[in-house]
Design an enzyme around this catalytic site. Structure first.
Site, PDB file in Angstrom:
ATOM      1  N   ASN A 196       0.852  -1.196   0.000  1.00  0.00           N
ATOM      2  CA  ASN A 196       0.000   0.000   0.000  1.00  0.00           C
ATOM      3  C   ASN A 196       0.885   1.241   0.000  1.00  0.00           C
ATOM      4  O   ASN A 196       0.548   2.259  -0.606  1.00  0.00           O
ATOM      5  CB  ASN A 196      -0.904   0.007   1.233  1.00  0.00           C
ATOM      6  CG  ASN A 196      -1.970  -1.062   1.142  1.00  0.00           C
ATOM      7  OD1 ASN A 196      -2.892  -0.955   0.344  1.00  0.00           O
ATOM      8  ND2 ASN A 196      -1.833  -2.104   1.934  1.00  0.00           N
ATOM      9  N   HIS A 226      11.602  -0.187   3.968  1.00  0.00           N
ATOM     10  CA  HIS A 226      11.302   0.486   2.697  1.00  0.00           C
ATOM     11  C   HIS A 226      12.361   1.546   2.442  1.00  0.00           C
ATOM     12  O   HIS A 226      12.627   2.379   3.313  1.00  0.00           O
ATOM     13  CB  HIS A 226       9.931   1.178   2.758  1.00  0.00           C
ATOM     14  CG  HIS A 226       8.827   0.281   3.217  1.00  0.00           C
ATOM     15  ND1 HIS A 226       8.353  -0.775   2.472  1.00  0.00           N
ATOM     16  CD2 HIS A 226       8.085   0.278   4.353  1.00  0.00           C
ATOM     17  CE1 HIS A 226       7.375  -1.377   3.126  1.00  0.00           C
ATOM     18  NE2 HIS A 226       7.199  -0.765   4.284  1.00  0.00           N
TER      19      HIS A 226
HETATM   20  N1  LIG Z   1      -1.233   2.469   3.955  1.00  0.00           N
HETATM   21  C1  LIG Z   1      -0.325   1.795   4.643  1.00  0.00           C
HETATM   22  O1  LIG Z   1       0.768   2.303   4.878  1.00  0.00           O
HETATM   23  C2  LIG Z   1      -0.621   0.440   5.136  1.00  0.00           C
HETATM   24  C3  LIG Z   1      -1.818  -0.157   4.860  1.00  0.00           C
HETATM   25  N2  LIG Z   1      -2.113  -1.403   5.331  1.00  0.00           N
HETATM   26  C4  LIG Z   1      -3.419  -1.963   4.973  1.00  0.00           C
HETATM   27  O2  LIG Z   1      -4.377  -1.561   5.953  1.00  0.00           O
HETATM   28  C5  LIG Z   1      -5.451  -2.508   5.983  1.00  0.00           C
HETATM   29  C6  LIG Z   1      -5.727  -2.927   7.428  1.00  0.00           C
HETATM   30  O3  LIG Z   1      -4.555  -3.515   7.966  1.00  0.00           O
HETATM   31  P1  LIG Z   1      -4.566  -4.258   9.380  1.00  0.00           P
HETATM   32  O4  LIG Z   1      -5.313  -3.465  10.378  1.00  0.00           O
HETATM   33  O5  LIG Z   1      -3.175  -4.658   9.661  1.00  0.00           O
HETATM   34  O6  LIG Z   1      -5.407  -5.551   9.007  1.00  0.00           O
HETATM   35  P2  LIG Z   1      -6.083  -6.582  10.028  1.00  0.00           P
HETATM   36  O7  LIG Z   1      -6.261  -7.843   9.246  1.00  0.00           O
HETATM   37  O8  LIG Z   1      -5.351  -6.635  11.315  1.00  0.00           O
HETATM   38  O9  LIG Z   1      -7.502  -5.912  10.305  1.00  0.00           O
HETATM   39  C7  LIG Z   1      -8.537  -5.844   9.361  1.00  0.00           C
HETATM   40  C8  LIG Z   1      -9.842  -5.948  10.130  1.00  0.00           C
HETATM   41  O10 LIG Z   1     -10.935  -5.757   9.229  1.00  0.00           O
HETATM   42  C9  LIG Z   1     -11.973  -6.622   9.654  1.00  0.00           C
HETATM   43  N3  LIG Z   1     -12.962  -6.823   8.602  1.00  0.00           N
HETATM   44  C10 LIG Z   1     -12.854  -7.574   7.481  1.00  0.00           C
HETATM   45  N4  LIG Z   1     -14.013  -7.532   6.793  1.00  0.00           N
HETATM   46  C11 LIG Z   1     -14.858  -6.742   7.483  1.00  0.00           C
HETATM   47  C12 LIG Z   1     -16.210  -6.350   7.302  1.00  0.00           C
HETATM   48  N5  LIG Z   1     -16.911  -6.735   6.240  1.00  0.00           N
HETATM   49  N6  LIG Z   1     -16.783  -5.541   8.235  1.00  0.00           N
HETATM   50  C13 LIG Z   1     -16.084  -5.126   9.311  1.00  0.00           C
HETATM   51  N7  LIG Z   1     -14.793  -5.484   9.547  1.00  0.00           N
HETATM   52  C14 LIG Z   1     -14.187  -6.284   8.639  1.00  0.00           C
HETATM   53  C15 LIG Z   1     -11.250  -7.905  10.048  1.00  0.00           C
HETATM   54  O11 LIG Z   1     -12.064  -8.719  10.881  1.00  0.00           O
HETATM   55  C16 LIG Z   1     -10.046  -7.325  10.786  1.00  0.00           C
HETATM   56  O12 LIG Z   1     -10.317  -7.160  12.168  1.00  0.00           O
HETATM   57  C17 LIG Z   1      -5.011  -3.669   5.097  1.00  0.00           C
HETATM   58  O13 LIG Z   1      -5.599  -3.568   3.818  1.00  0.00           O
HETATM   59  C18 LIG Z   1      -3.508  -3.474   4.994  1.00  0.00           C
HETATM   60  O14 LIG Z   1      -2.977  -4.029   3.823  1.00  0.00           O
HETATM   61  C19 LIG Z   1      -1.236  -2.058   6.153  1.00  0.00           C
HETATM   62  C20 LIG Z   1      -0.027  -1.500   6.443  1.00  0.00           C
HETATM   63  C21 LIG Z   1       0.419  -0.250   5.920  1.00  0.00           C
HETATM   64  O1  LIG Z   2       3.603  -1.967   7.055  1.00  0.00           O
HETATM   65  C1  LIG Z   2       4.376  -1.851   6.095  1.00  0.00           C
HETATM   66  O2  LIG Z   2       5.602  -1.790   6.217  1.00  0.00           O
HETATM   67  C2  LIG Z   2       3.846  -1.668   4.702  1.00  0.00           C
HETATM   68  C3  LIG Z   2       2.658  -2.420   4.362  1.00  0.00           C
HETATM   69  O3  LIG Z   2       2.326  -3.429   4.937  1.00  0.00           O
HETATM   70  C4  LIG Z   2       1.842  -1.920   3.249  1.00  0.00           C
HETATM   71  O4  LIG Z   2       2.209  -0.928   2.634  1.00  0.00           O
HETATM   72  O5  LIG Z   2       0.796  -2.514   2.978  1.00  0.00           O
END
Ligand SMILES: NC(=O)C1=CN([C@@H]2O[C@H](COP(=O)(O)OP(=O)(O)OC[C@H]3O[C@@H](n4cnc5c(N)ncnc54)[C@H](O)[C@@H]3O)[C@@H](O)[C@H]2O)C=CC1
Ligand SMILES: O=C([O-])CC(=O)C(=O)O
Length: 274
Positions: A196, A226
């Site tokens: 992301n 990164h």
């Molecule tokens: N922009 C960035 O820098 C980053 C973005 N991300 C992204 O952020 C997002 C969230 O990451 P995390 O919190 O680590 O994931 P996670 O897997 O820990 O949490 C996601 C939550 O969403 C819930 N969920 C799934 N479907 C649902 C629904 N229909 N209704 C309600 N809740 C629902 C799950 O039960 C889970 O608790 C992911 O897509 C991840 O790839 C992660 C890291 C960095």
């Molecule tokens: O947490 C990170 O280092 C980056 C990551 O997962 C993402 O960009 O989805």
């Protein structure tokens, strides 16, 4: 729940209470200037009872696609597959959506036009990355190239579509293996839960087709690393960040903090950084 407001506070809803969402909800509950946690969406309410009972002010639990009607700002903290269901109802009503599953925006780019047509906004935090302020600034001039190299421990990459589809065995690696080299757009398809950050970088700079990304599986690192090189007519800069993984090994701990920092800026009197 209706769309009526009872105070000047901005109502914030959090979609998904996983690694990022639970920390964002906790911070809102503990107090962010001018903001109130009004609602959350969870997939399995029973699983989150303990967490919700520990909050000072219990938010409403709502279906994910109804949060946009119950808040001024909806924070998307769910898997990419849920992005549209969360963001569309919010921006259609002229609300703001904070998006962390940034890669998902590339397949739902019409949401930006929808937001524009209805006075809504889509806010992308710097997330697990660094320096999007400098990339934004450089993009006001001309950026010649943006290159990013991501290295993750094996646990942080397991199950990525690129690895599964190409049947790459990463479990017994003893040295770093370059899995992918290509555009941020293709990287997001192959590693939707890993890069992301690359898509956020591309949207701040020269777009998902010109931003070049490498993804490495690296058994020698314990952090999500990164490194970014930007070459522009105003400056040349290199940036790097080594993220401690959260309880979700794919997600760096700093991501939730970045969302909280962005929320703090919504009503803060002093805002530092772009
Ligand atoms: N922009 C960035 O820098 C980053 C973005 N991300 C992204 O952020 C997002 C969230 O990451 P995390 O919190 O680590 O994931 P996670 O897997 O820990 O949490 C996601 C939550 O969403 C819930 N969920 C799934 N479907 C649902 C629904 N229909 N209704 C309600 N809740 C629902 C799950 O039960 C889970 O608790 C992911 O897509 C991840 O790839 C992660 C890291 C960095
Ligand atoms: O947490 C990170 O280092 C980056 C990551 O997962 C993402 O960009 O989805």
């Amino acid at each position: 729940m209706t769309d009526q407001k009872t105070s000047n506070e901005l109502r914030v809803a959090v979609a998904g209470l996983g690694s990022i969402g639970s920390k964002v909800a906790t911070a809102l509950d503990q107090g962010i200037e001018g903001l109130t946690l009004s609602a959350v969406a969870v997939r399995d309410p029973a699983k989150h009872q303990g967490f919700l009972s520990g909050l000072r002010h219990r938010p409403q639990i709502m279906p994910i696609d109804q949060l946009g009607a119950a808040a001024d700002i909806v924070v998307e903290c769910a898997p990419t597959s849920q992005l549209r269901a969360i963001v569309e109802p919010a921006v259609k009503r002229g609300k703001s959506a904070v998006v962390v599953s940034v890669g998902g925006l590339l397949d739902n780019y019409d949401l930006i036009d929808l937001a524009r047509a209805n006075g809504g906004r889509i806010l992308v935090p710097t997330g697990a990355l660094i320096g999007l302020d400098a990339v934004n600034a450089a993009a006001v001039g001309t950026i010649h190239s943006v290159k990013m190299v991501t290295r993750k421990p094996i646990d942080g990459l397991r199950g990525a579509p690129f690895i599964v589809q190409n049947k790459v065995d990463i479990d017994d690696l003893r040295e770093p293996l370059k899995l992918f080299e290509g555009s941020a757009r293709d990287a997001a398809k192959g590693f939707p839960a890993n890069v992301n950050v690359a898509v956020a970088l591309s949207l701040a700079g020269i777009g998902p087709d010109r931003t070049q990304v490498q993804v490495w599986a690296d058994p020698t690192v314990t952090r999500n690393v990164h490194r970014i090189e930007v070459e522009a007519d105003s400056a040349r800069f290199s940036m790097g960040i080594e993220n401690i993984p959260s309880e979700n090994p794919k997600t760096g701990m700093i991501t939730a903090l970045s969302v909280i920092a962005l929320l703090r800026k919504q009503r803060a009197t002093l805002c530092v950084g772009t």
